[in-house]
Design a protein around this motif. Structure first.
Motif, PDB file in Angstrom:
ATOM      1  N   PRO A 251      20.165   1.971   4.890  1.00 50.49           N
ATOM      2  CA  PRO A 251      20.542   3.235   4.252  1.00 50.49           C
ATOM      3  C   PRO A 251      19.394   3.769   3.396  1.00 50.49           C
ATOM      4  N   VAL A 252      19.327   5.066   3.246  1.00 51.09           N
ATOM      5  CA  VAL A 252      18.363   5.713   2.344  1.00 51.09           C
ATOM      6  C   VAL A 252      19.161   6.283   1.173  1.00 51.09           C
ATOM      7  N   HIS A 253      18.708   6.047  -0.037  1.00 55.09           N
ATOM      8  CA  HIS A 253      19.355   6.671  -1.203  1.00 55.09           C
ATOM      9  C   HIS A 253      18.738   8.072  -1.341  1.00 55.09           C
TER      10      HIS A 253
ATOM     11  N   PHE B  87      10.368   0.671  -2.204  1.00 53.84           N
ATOM     12  CA  PHE B  87      10.089   1.792  -3.106  1.00 53.84           C
ATOM     13  C   PHE B  87       8.719   2.378  -2.766  1.00 53.84           C
ATOM     14  N   SER B  88       8.593   3.679  -2.979  1.00 56.04           N
ATOM     15  CA  SER B  88       7.320   4.373  -2.801  1.00 56.04           C
ATOM     16  C   SER B  88       6.806   4.831  -4.162  1.00 56.04           C
ATOM     17  N   PHE B  89       5.490   4.703  -4.347  1.00 64.86           N
ATOM     18  CA  PHE B  89       4.859   5.270  -5.544  1.00 64.86           C
ATOM     19  C   PHE B  89       4.029   6.501  -5.194  1.00 64.86           C
TER      20      PHE B  89
ATOM     21  N   SER C  52       4.366  12.199  -5.996  1.00 64.27           N
ATOM     22  CA  SER C  52       5.472  13.081  -6.410  1.00 64.27           C
ATOM     23  C   SER C  52       6.795  12.337  -6.625  1.00 64.27           C
ATOM     24  N   LYS C  53       6.799  11.025  -6.415  1.00 65.17           N
ATOM     25  CA  LYS C  53       8.032  10.272  -6.625  1.00 65.17           C
ATOM     26  C   LYS C  53       8.349  10.178  -8.133  1.00 65.17           C
ATOM     27  N   ASN C  54       9.568   9.769  -8.458  1.00 65.70           N
ATOM     28  CA  ASN C  54       9.957   9.715  -9.877  1.00 65.70           C
ATOM     29  C   ASN C  54       9.039   8.788 -10.668  1.00 65.70           C
TER      30      ASN C  54
ATOM     31  N   PHE D 221      18.789  11.828   8.342  1.00 71.78           N
ATOM     32  CA  PHE D 221      18.418  12.849   7.355  1.00 71.78           C
ATOM     33  C   PHE D 221      17.582  12.191   6.272  1.00 71.78           C
ATOM     34  N   THR D 222      16.274  12.077   6.552  1.00 75.01           N
ATOM     35  CA  THR D 222      15.361  11.340   5.683  1.00 75.01           C
ATOM     36  C   THR D 222      13.943  11.745   6.023  1.00 75.01           C
ATOM     37  N   PHE D 223      12.993  11.240   5.238  1.00 74.73           N
ATOM     38  CA  PHE D 223      11.595  11.394   5.609  1.00 74.73           C
ATOM     39  C   PHE D 223      11.310  10.479   6.797  1.00 74.73           C
ATOM     40  N   PHE D 224      10.393  10.911   7.657  1.00 75.04           N
ATOM     41  CA  PHE D 224      10.125  10.218   8.925  1.00 75.04           C
ATOM     42  C   PHE D 224       9.825   8.728   8.749  1.00 75.04           C
ATOM     43  N   ALA D 225       9.218   8.364   7.625  1.00 77.01           N
ATOM     44  CA  ALA D 225       8.789   6.966   7.441  1.00 77.01           C
ATOM     45  C   ALA D 225       9.932   5.974   7.606  1.00 77.01           C
ATOM     46  N   THR D 226      11.149   6.375   7.288  1.00 78.47           N
ATOM     47  CA  THR D 226      12.283   5.454   7.421  1.00 78.47           C
ATOM     48  C   THR D 226      12.417   5.014   8.876  1.00 78.47           C
ATOM     49  N   ALA D 227      12.471   6.008   9.775  1.00 76.67           N
ATOM     50  CA  ALA D 227      12.617   5.699  11.197  1.00 76.67           C
ATOM     51  C   ALA D 227      11.325   5.114  11.758  1.00 76.67           C
TER      52      ALA D 227
ATOM     53  N   GLU E  91      17.567  -1.473   1.686  1.00 75.19           N
ATOM     54  CA  GLU E  91      17.652  -0.170   1.031  1.00 75.19           C
ATOM     55  C   GLU E  91      16.316   0.560   1.141  1.00 75.19           C
ATOM     56  N   ASP E  92      16.337   1.779   1.640  1.00 74.88           N
ATOM     57  CA  ASP E  92      15.180   2.651   1.460  1.00 74.88           C
ATOM     58  C   ASP E  92      15.417   3.373   0.135  1.00 74.88           C
ATOM     59  N   ALA E  93      14.834   2.784  -0.914  1.00 78.75           N
ATOM     60  CA  ALA E  93      15.028   3.302  -2.267  1.00 78.75           C
ATOM     61  C   ALA E  93      13.815   4.120  -2.713  1.00 78.75           C
ATOM     62  N   CYS E  94      13.051   4.615  -1.730  1.00 78.23           N
ATOM     63  CA  CYS E  94      11.789   5.291  -2.051  1.00 78.23           C
ATOM     64  C   CYS E  94      11.990   6.495  -2.974  1.00 78.23           C
ATOM     65  N   GLN E  95      13.153   7.123  -2.898  1.00 78.61           N
ATOM     66  CA  GLN E  95      13.400   8.313  -3.737  1.00 78.61           C
ATOM     67  C   GLN E  95      14.286   7.981  -4.933  1.00 78.61           C
ATOM     68  N   ALA E  96      14.579   6.706  -5.149  1.00 75.90           N
ATOM     69  CA  ALA E  96      15.703   6.407  -6.045  1.00 75.90           C
ATOM     70  C   ALA E  96      15.400   5.392  -7.130  1.00 75.90           C
TER      71      ALA E  96
ATOM     72  N   ALA F  59       0.791  -1.231   0.000  1.00 73.71           N
ATOM     73  CA  ALA F  59       0.000   0.000   0.000  1.00 73.71           C
ATOM     74  C   ALA F  59       0.826   1.287   0.000  1.00 73.71           C
ATOM     75  N   SER F  60       2.108   1.223   0.361  1.00 72.85           N
ATOM     76  CA  SER F  60       2.925   2.441   0.423  1.00 72.85           C
ATOM     77  C   SER F  60       4.394   2.060   0.586  1.00 72.85           C
ATOM     78  N   GLY F  61       5.260   3.045   0.430  1.00 74.31           N
ATOM     79  CA  GLY F  61       6.681   2.811   0.692  1.00 74.31           C
ATOM     80  C   GLY F  61       6.913   2.513   2.164  1.00 74.31           C
ATOM     81  N   THR F  62       6.158   3.184   3.017  1.00 76.33           N
ATOM     82  CA  THR F  62       6.270   2.934   4.453  1.00 76.33           C
ATOM     83  C   THR F  62       5.959   1.466   4.745  1.00 76.33           C
ATOM     84  N   ASP F  63       4.869   0.966   4.164  1.00 71.81           N
ATOM     85  CA  ASP F  63       4.509  -0.433   4.393  1.00 71.81           C
ATOM     86  C   ASP F  63       5.557  -1.377   3.797  1.00 71.81           C
TER      87      ASP F  63
HETATM   88  C1  LIG Z   1      13.049   8.245   1.967  1.00 73.76           C
HETATM   89  C2  LIG Z   1      11.621   7.844   2.075  1.00 73.76           C
HETATM   90  N1  LIG Z   1      11.299   6.748   2.794  1.00 73.76           N
HETATM   91  C3  LIG Z   1      10.036   6.331   2.906  1.00 73.76           C
HETATM   92  C4  LIG Z   1       9.005   7.017   2.303  1.00 73.76           C
HETATM   93  C5  LIG Z   1       7.610   6.538   2.523  1.00 73.76           C
HETATM   94  O1  LIG Z   1       6.919   6.290   1.355  1.00 73.76           O
HETATM   95  P1  LIG Z   1       5.300   6.413   1.331  1.00 73.76           P
HETATM   96  O2  LIG Z   1       4.964   7.856   1.396  1.00 73.76           O
HETATM   97  O3  LIG Z   1       4.924   5.778   0.040  1.00 73.76           O
HETATM   98  O4  LIG Z   1       4.798   5.649   2.499  1.00 73.76           O
HETATM   99  C6  LIG Z   1       9.289   8.162   1.541  1.00 73.76           C
HETATM  100  C7  LIG Z   1       8.267   8.923   0.818  1.00 73.76           C
HETATM  101  O5  LIG Z   1       7.331   9.459   1.207  1.00 73.76           O
HETATM  102  C8  LIG Z   1      10.626   8.599   1.448  1.00 73.76           C
HETATM  103  O6  LIG Z   1      10.933   9.704   0.763  1.00 73.76           O
END
Ligand SMILES: Cc1ncc(COP(=O)(O)O)c(C=O)c1O
Length: 366
Positions: free
Chosen positions: A130-132, A180-182, A185-187, A84-90, A156-161, A58-62
């Motif tokens: 790691p986050v790319h 990966f996140s879709f 606004s992602k690529n 230094f990332t979006f909160f979802a990583t942590a 890999e948190d490749a959500c932006q990559a 359902a999401s990159g977070t999931d």
């Molecule tokens: C680095 C990073 N990790 C995780 C996420 C989480 O992805 P999502 O918003 O699809 O849950 C995002 C994007 O929002 C992100 O930029």
């Protein structure tokens, strides 16, 4: 005239008839959950990334949560990651009951500083995550080397990559598993939330797939507590229309970055630093100056889109106050918070638009 930070409607305009046809096809069949469209997308993403498996969710977070859970990571475990990332990583680490251990970043690439990782490993450490960041791969040889020496997993948190490469291999194929996140606004963005995980590990993929579907591999028989985290067929159909265009869009982002590199050269502004280990995909084009707030005001006043990614490092978030990091504990991440911001960089941005952005920056900085 003004320039948006990102022009999402342009992507739809470009592919309107194909996207509309894909939506119509799903609506007519009423096959909304699972089914052939999700399978096709999973196979296409696995092939694109060069992995054996991809599991939609359902999401990159999931995707991050499912990978962690499928690896058996939970309470008492520590996961090393970047502040230094979006909160979802942590958040995903905390969500499964584990503890994020934050390691500072490289000043110029904003990716986790692999030279600092080993000192953060304890007997509780289970994985490095790691986050790319901004679409450039982290130092994966160093990270995989440390992981191999200490028996750790690499996620890999490749959500932006999506589409970024590292020594000729695709992001998403560089560790034990990737997310990966879709997010739109992602690529590669859906028309809503969506995500996918990739791995070469068949057992891990099967466990993640089961967890994403209420802990069942056989309808109405459950041997796990899972989630309802599936990729919609509508999203899969739209993403399948977009995927063949991703490499071109990423090339357009790289071309736009090269134009900025030329237009902004010589200004007192640090531009993105590209490592020679691969090709980034410029999810964001980040610039840096101690005068960031004043320069951003000038951009906004001229109608130019700009934003801070990210204004507060993870280790300083209120929710993590009990982890014991204070101000000054991860100085590179904290400095980046207040000195960096994004400027418009998206497929289809014109040279005229970029010259307009550069003119405002030049005016503000000289
Ligand atoms: C680095 C990073 N990790 C995780 C996420 C989480 O992805 P999502 O918003 O699809 O849950 C995002 C994007 O929002 C992100 O930029």
């Amino acid at each position: 005239m003004g320039v948006p930070l990102l022009d999402l409607p342009a992507q739809y305009r470009e592919l309107r008839s194909e996207i509309d046809a894909a939506i119509h096809d799903v609506m007519s069949s009423a096959g909304f959950i699972g089914g052939p469209r999700v399978k096709v997308l999973e196979e296409s993403i696995a092939a694109y990334c060069g992995t054996e498996h991809a599991v939609g969710c359902a999401s990159g977070t999931d995707a991050l949560i499912l990978v962690l859970e499928a690896m058996g990571i939970g309470a008492g475990d520590e996961i090393i990651t970047t502040p230094f990332t979006f909160f979802a990583t942590a958040e995903s680490i905390s969500r499964v009951g584990a503890t994020p251990v934050f390691v500072d970043i490289e000043r110029d690439s904003y990716n986790i500083d692999a030279t600092l990782i080993e000192a953060a490993i304890t007997e509780r450490t289970k994985a490095i995550l790691p986050v790319h960041i901004f679409g450039q791969c982290a130092d994966m040889d160093a990270i995989n080397g440390i992981a191999a020496r200490h028996g750790l997993k690499v996620i890999e948190d490749a959500c932006q990559a999506i589409g970024a490469t590292y020594r000729g291999k695709q992001a998403g194929s560089l560790g034990d598993a990737a997310a990966f996140s879709f997010f739109p606004s992602k690529n590669l963005g859906a028309a809503g939330d969506g995500g996918i995980l990739t791995t070469d590990d068949a057992d891990l993929a099967a466990r993640a797939r089961k967890l994403a579907n209420h802990g069942t591999a056989r309808k109405y028989f459950h041997d796990d507590i899972g989630h309802n985290s599936r990729l919609d067929a509508l999203q899969a159909a739209i993403l399948s229309v977009k995927l063949p265009h991703l490499d071109r869009w990423n090339a357009e982002r790289r071309a736009a970055a090269a134009v900025y590199d030329e237009l902004l050269a010589g200004l007192p502004l640090a531009l993105p630093v590209v490592r020679d280990h691969g090709e980034p995909v410029y999810h964001l084009y980040i610039v840096r100056t101690p005068e960031a707030p004043r320069v951003m005001e000038a951009l906004k006043a001229a109608g130019i889109g700009t934003a801070v990614y990210y204004p507060r490092s993870m280790h300083l978030q209120d929710v993590y106050s009990d982890l014991g990091y204070g101000v000054g504990s991860l100085p590179q991440s904290e400095a980046a918070e207040s000195e960096t911001f994004a400027i418009p960089c998206f497929p289809g941005i014109t040279r005229e638009q970029q010259e307009e952005v550069a003119a405002v920056l030049r005016e503000a900085l000289t």
